[in-house]
Design an enzyme around this catalytic site. Structure first.
Site, PDB file in Angstrom:
ATOM      1  N   GLU B 225       0.799  -1.234   0.000  1.00 55.95           N
ATOM      2  CA  GLU B 225       0.000   0.000   0.000  1.00 55.95           C
ATOM      3  C   GLU B 225       0.826   1.275   0.000  1.00 55.95           C
ATOM      4  O   GLU B 225       0.266   2.345  -0.156  1.00 55.95           O
ATOM      5  CB  GLU B 225      -0.999   0.014   1.173  1.00 55.95           C
ATOM      6  CG  GLU B 225      -0.392   0.360   2.512  1.00 55.95           C
ATOM      7  CD  GLU B 225      -1.402   0.426   3.654  1.00 55.95           C
ATOM      8  OE1 GLU B 225      -2.604   0.253   3.430  1.00 55.95           O
ATOM      9  OE2 GLU B 225      -0.955   0.634   4.783  1.00 55.95           O
ATOM     10  N   GLN B 300      -4.898   4.409   0.493  1.00 59.39           N
ATOM     11  CA  GLN B 300      -4.676   4.738   1.895  1.00 59.39           C
ATOM     12  C   GLN B 300      -4.561   6.245   1.961  1.00 59.39           C
ATOM     13  O   GLN B 300      -3.641   6.821   1.376  1.00 59.39           O
ATOM     14  CB  GLN B 300      -3.383   4.077   2.388  1.00 59.39           C
ATOM     15  CG  GLN B 300      -2.884   4.656   3.712  1.00 59.39           C
ATOM     16  CD  GLN B 300      -1.554   4.066   4.176  1.00 59.39           C
ATOM     17  OE1 GLN B 300      -1.441   3.620   5.297  1.00 59.39           O
ATOM     18  NE2 GLN B 300      -0.553   4.072   3.310  1.00 59.39           N
ATOM     19  N   ASP B 339      -3.077   6.485  11.561  1.00 64.47           N
ATOM     20  CA  ASP B 339      -1.931   5.595  11.677  1.00 64.47           C
ATOM     21  C   ASP B 339      -0.658   6.317  12.089  1.00 64.47           C
ATOM     22  O   ASP B 339       0.426   5.749  11.997  1.00 64.47           O
ATOM     23  CB  ASP B 339      -1.707   4.874  10.344  1.00 64.47           C
ATOM     24  CG  ASP B 339      -1.495   5.849   9.196  1.00 64.47           C
ATOM     25  OD1 ASP B 339      -1.757   7.053   9.382  1.00 64.47           O
ATOM     26  OD2 ASP B 339      -1.077   5.412   8.118  1.00 64.47           O
TER      27      ASP B 339
END
Lengths: 177, 557
Positions: B225, B300, B339
């Site tokens: 990703e 993402q 994140d």
């Protein structure tokens, strides 16, 4: 994520739909020769519902890929690769779900399956900015088209060459390169 | 000069963690503005001869590479005239209206230009963004992803933490490195650990683009990703790529049967000093549309590693929620950030996550840290393993499926131990530096890498080199496991390798069950249409969420 208990239900629905829709789907014009038909989102997941259409590059079925087969070397790493036919089927699934760009990506990918890992990585690196001259990119496009019959990818690289020329992204376009 | 007399109230407030965070006013010239910069283009489109000849006030001959790519691949030309003729408010209304089906909204959104999409987002407040996300999320069932890393790249800790993470319900797990050369070993630990904790869990190893592909080709990872795209041409080139190289790379992944998504996020262009005075969200919309045009199934975003930038400006966290929404509204999977550490304030970092948590996204976190913060090699996540019981409590408090499940100490210790033992066996089979019984024991009961004795790093690195040089593949891992009697784990690693043959997990927003069945937006499309529709917690799942082990059980009193 919670495990879904709906797999069985999905399977039942699929069976029912299969019974209802006994008439074959429209035309299979763009289907790959070896798959013998078109698929849609209703056939998905193909690895469960259309095992008959999924083969490894050496012609094995998914059910042939057992632990026993791996231990006896009758299934090798080469078998665990996707074929251009499977990618074409996934392109059809994506298309029927209304995702044309994904279908296009799958079709480019189908063409790239024929190219060795190392060469495909080199081609990617050559497409990075200021790495290649216009002629070098055109040579890659020709290689894609002539050596690997990768027409969509060849067109992609030719288009990149034109854009890089216009936007000064070719090797030599920067003073330091 | 006499010191100014201070208010004790204000002195107290200044000591609060939020005062350690960076805040800044808007600075339009450098693009330090979340949404609606006066420099953002005015929406427009002109189509002639089947091509976009003008987009957002820019003529085709003046398009930079991003604009050309978006104009040629990301806009539905049939839909564009109708969609562009709608007012921004009308489109925003449709996004939150439960009576307008998701499929109609995605069609309209695909007919819009970047500037128009950015303006539609500016019509929505945060509660509306949450409502729209709930409706527009691509896959009906929400999910979540973990980071599994180690400050010392300790392979035994990594395999145990991967097993625990999978057990806790993360459907994808991502590792990276402290020392780059450890990468193949980290990938190996995650591959094995994940299949011990919850078979079907997908794993990846985030590194430089070409390396990620190589390690995936070997069958040591199932997806990737960290394939970055950027909104301005200059920053994209600084990132050493173009939309054409990245689209080619996307096809490379698919050609090897590997799932992948791109990465982008608000603030990256400002951080790299070339935002051209445009708003962060407008530039991010370009990234999202480049991803769409490349035919990549998902993205993402949610600022990711640049969160400090939107986190500092007014309406920044709203812009982050909006960028997630644009991704799903364009019918792609979103792994919605959360994140990276961005605030010293527990209140602020919790609030930052709530829009994605309440709405549910394909992956609420694109990296909940499955380890202590000090072991997180992605510069720390917004939530760490120490916060897990808080997270479980929030799922229970609000009756929300955040993707995690309560686990018992016994089952957790058991999977950690089994994963460590399995890796011990594989290392022995491969002739790698031995993993001792003591290390297995330490990793079984550890919290972080400080609880385990250091490895001989030079020897481990030789093993990592050997793994690459000898061309060890996923099939060799299967064989090593089976030879040592770990047939059940071998079967599951094999099951993951088989995913590469059918390619079902290449479809939008895919995840794999413990039996290898693939769910994605194709067979689990989001059909939310108001209360009591869309994703509903099953009675079993609600029981699971309710039963946090440390709650008092009335029947025991």
């Amino acid at each position: 994520m919670a495990e879904l208990n709906e797999q069985l239900i999905a399977e039942m629905v699929r069976q029912v739909l299969k019974g209802m829709a006994s008439a074959p789907a429209a035309s299979g014009a763009s289907a790959p020769a070896s798959s013998g038909g078109k698929v849609t989102a209703k056939d998905y997941p193909l690895g469960t519902n259309r095992k008959d259409m999924i083969k490894t590059p050496t012609g094995k079925t998914l059910d042939d890929l057992t632990l026993d087969a791996v231990m006896k070397d009758s299934a090798t790493f080469k078998d665990f690769s996707i074929t251009p036919q499977a990618l074409e089927l996934q392109a059809q699934v994506a298309e029927s779900a209304g995702r044309r760009q994904i279908a296009m990506n799958m079709r480019r990918a189908a063409e790239l399956t024929a190219i060795p890992d190392e060469r495909v990585l080199e081609m990617y690196n050559a497409l990075r900015p200021h790495r290649s001259t216009f002629d070098e990119l055109i040579a890659i496009a020709d290689e894609l088209q002539n050596k690997y019959n990768a027409k969509t990818c060849a067109a992609h690289v030719r288009e990149a060459a034109d854009v890089y020329k216009r936007r000064k992204l070719l090797r030599g376009d920067r003073p330091e390169s | 000069m006499a010191e100014k007399k201070r208010s004790k109230r204000f002195e107290t407030l200044e000591q609060r963690p939020v005062h350690k965070d960076g805040f800044t006013g808007e600075w339009v010239d450098v693009g330090l503005i979340a949404m609606g910069s006066p420099n953002d283009p005015i929406p427009s489109i002109k189509i002639a001869g089947g091509k976009v000849v003008e987009m957002d006030g820019i003529k085709r001959e003046d398009f930079n590479m991003n604009e050309q790519f978006v104009a040629d691949y990301a806009i539905d030309l049939e839909m564009a005239p109708k969609a562009m003729a709608m007012s921004e408010k009308e489109i925003a209304h449709k996004l939150v209206d439960i009576n307008v089906p998701r499929t109609e909204c995605t069609k309209i959104m695909q007919g819009l230009t970047p500037a128009k999409i950015a303006r539609v987002m500016d019509c929505l407040n945060i509660a509306e963004i949450i409502l729209a996300m709930q409706k527009m999320r691509t896959r009906q069932t929400p999910g979540t992803q973990a980071h599994i890393t180690s400050a010392t790249d300790n392979p035994v800790m990594l395999v145990a933490d991967a097993a625990e993470g999978a057990l806790r319900g993360f459907t994808e797990m991502e590792t990276t490195v402290a020392v780059v050369r450890y990468a193949p070993l980290n990938a190996l630990s995650l591959l094995i650990g994940a299949q011990v904790g919850r078979p079907g869990t997908l794993t990846q190893c985030a590194l430089e683009e070409a390396f990620e592909l190589q390690i995936g080709m070997r069958g040591l990872t199932a997806y990737a990703e960290t394939i970055s795209v950027y909104g301005t041409e200059n920053v994209f080139i600084d990132g050493d790529d173009t939309p054409w190289s990245k689209a080619f790379l996307a096809s490379c992944y698919a050609s090897r049967g590997l799932k992948m998504r791109f990465t982008s996020g608000t603030g990256s262009e400002v951080q790299m000093g070339a935002a051209e005075g445009k708003s962060m969200l407008y530039l991010e919309v370009l990234c999202i549309m480049i991803t769409k045009g490349a035919g990549v199934q998902g993205l993402q975003n949610g600022s990711i590693s640049c969160i400090g930038v939107p986190g500092a400006v007014p309406s920044g966290l709203r812009a982050i929620a909006a960028e997630n929404l644009v991704t799903v509204a364009l019918d792609m999977e979103v792994a919605s950030g959360n994140d990276q550490t961005f605030s010293h304030s527990d209140l602020r970092r919790t609030a930052r996550t709530m829009p994605q948590f309440f709405a549910g996204t394909d992956y609420i976190f694109s990296g909940y840290s499955g380890t202590p913060n000090y072991d997180n090699m992605f510069a720390g996540s917004n939530w760490d393993i120490e916060d897990q019981d808080d997270y479980l409590a929030l799922q229970r408090d609000f009756k929300v499926d955040g993707g995690n499940r309560p686990v018992t100490e016994d089952e957790t210790v058991a999977v950690r131990n089994r994963a460590a033992r399995a890796l011990q066996a594989v290392y022995e089979e491969f002739g790698f530096p031995p993993i001792t019984d003591e290390e297995v024991e330490q990793a079984t009961y550890a919290n972080g890498s400080k609880d385990i004795k250091p490895r001989n790093v030079p020897e481990d690195l030789k093993a990592a080199e050997k793994l690459l040089k000898e061309g060890i593949t996923g099939v060799d891992v299967v064989k090593a496991l089976a030879k040592r009697g770990y047939n059940d784990i071998a079967e599951k690693v094999l099951m993951m390798l088989k995913q590469r043959v059918s390619g079902d997990y290449l479809q939008t927003s895919a995840w794999v069950t413990k039996d290898g069945y693939v769910w994605s937006a194709v067979n689990d499309p989001n059909e939310y249409a108001g209360p009591m529709t869309g994703y509903q917690l099953s009675p079993e799942r609600w029981e699971e969420i309710k039963n946090i082990p440390w709650a008092v059980r009335p029947e025991d009193i």
